[in-house]
Every structure is written in C-alpha cells, then in structure tokens.
Design a protein around this motif. Structure first.
Motif, mmCIF file in Angstrom:
data_model
loop_
_atom_site.group_PDB
_atom_site.id
_atom_site.type_symbol
_atom_site.label_atom_id
_atom_site.label_comp_id
_atom_site.label_asym_id
_atom_site.label_seq_id
_atom_site.Cartn_x
_atom_site.Cartn_y
_atom_site.Cartn_z
ATOM 1 N N LEU A 4 37.526 43.531 33.496
ATOM 2 C CA LEU A 4 37.031 42.193 33.225
ATOM 3 C C LEU A 4 35.831 41.877 34.099
ATOM 4 O O LEU A 4 35.790 42.242 35.277
ATOM 5 C CB LEU A 4 38.116 41.151 33.512
ATOM 6 C CG LEU A 4 39.361 41.165 32.648
ATOM 7 C CD1 LEU A 4 40.363 40.141 33.165
ATOM 8 C CD2 LEU A 4 39.024 40.888 31.214
ATOM 9 N N SER A 8 34.808 36.522 32.528
ATOM 10 C CA SER A 8 35.978 36.664 31.665
ATOM 11 C C SER A 8 37.273 36.499 32.469
ATOM 12 O O SER A 8 38.262 35.976 31.946
ATOM 13 C CB SER A 8 35.960 37.991 30.921
ATOM 14 O OG SER A 8 35.959 39.071 31.816
ATOM 15 N N LEU A 11 37.792 32.846 32.656
ATOM 16 C CA LEU A 11 38.301 32.316 31.394
ATOM 17 C C LEU A 11 39.791 32.580 31.232
ATOM 18 O O LEU A 11 40.539 31.704 30.784
ATOM 19 C CB LEU A 11 37.525 32.917 30.219
ATOM 20 C CG LEU A 11 36.071 32.509 30.081
ATOM 21 C CD1 LEU A 11 35.441 33.220 28.888
ATOM 22 C CD2 LEU A 11 35.922 31.017 29.959
#
Length: 59
Positions: A4, A8, A11
């Motif tokens: 990641l 991300s 998120l």
C-alpha cells in the motif's frame, strides 16, 4: 503480497476507523451512516491538508 502507498493506507485506516466510530457513537442506523461518512471525510480531508502544509514547509 499487497503493498500500500501512504495514501491508500490512510484510506483503509479512515474507512475502518469511521465504521467503528459510527457504530459506537450513534444509536440509529441513519445517524451511524451519517457520522461514519462525516468522520471519513474529516480523516481524509485533514490528511490532505496536512500533506499540503508539509509540502509548503519543505519548499
């Protein structure tokens, strides 16, 4: 293996944290969803604002 990026990962964290906050802080399903979305927007918005602030400080 899943890799990641920092954004991300933010998120994913915002999504899971917002679900927990929505479920634990409100009583009705509609209020849970609204508060969860509010928390998610605040998490992501603050991260974006902080990243821009750090970019300006570094320049």
């Amino acid at each position: 293996m899943l890799t990641l990026s920092h954004f991300s990962a933010v998120l994913v964290f915002a999504t899971f944290a917002s679900v927990v906050f929505g479920i634990t802080q409100r009583t009705t399903p509609k209020a849970m969803v609204r508060y969860g979305l509010y928390c998610w927007v605040m998490f992501v918005g603050i991260v974006i604002a902080a990243s821009w602030l750090m970019w300006f400080i570094r320049r």
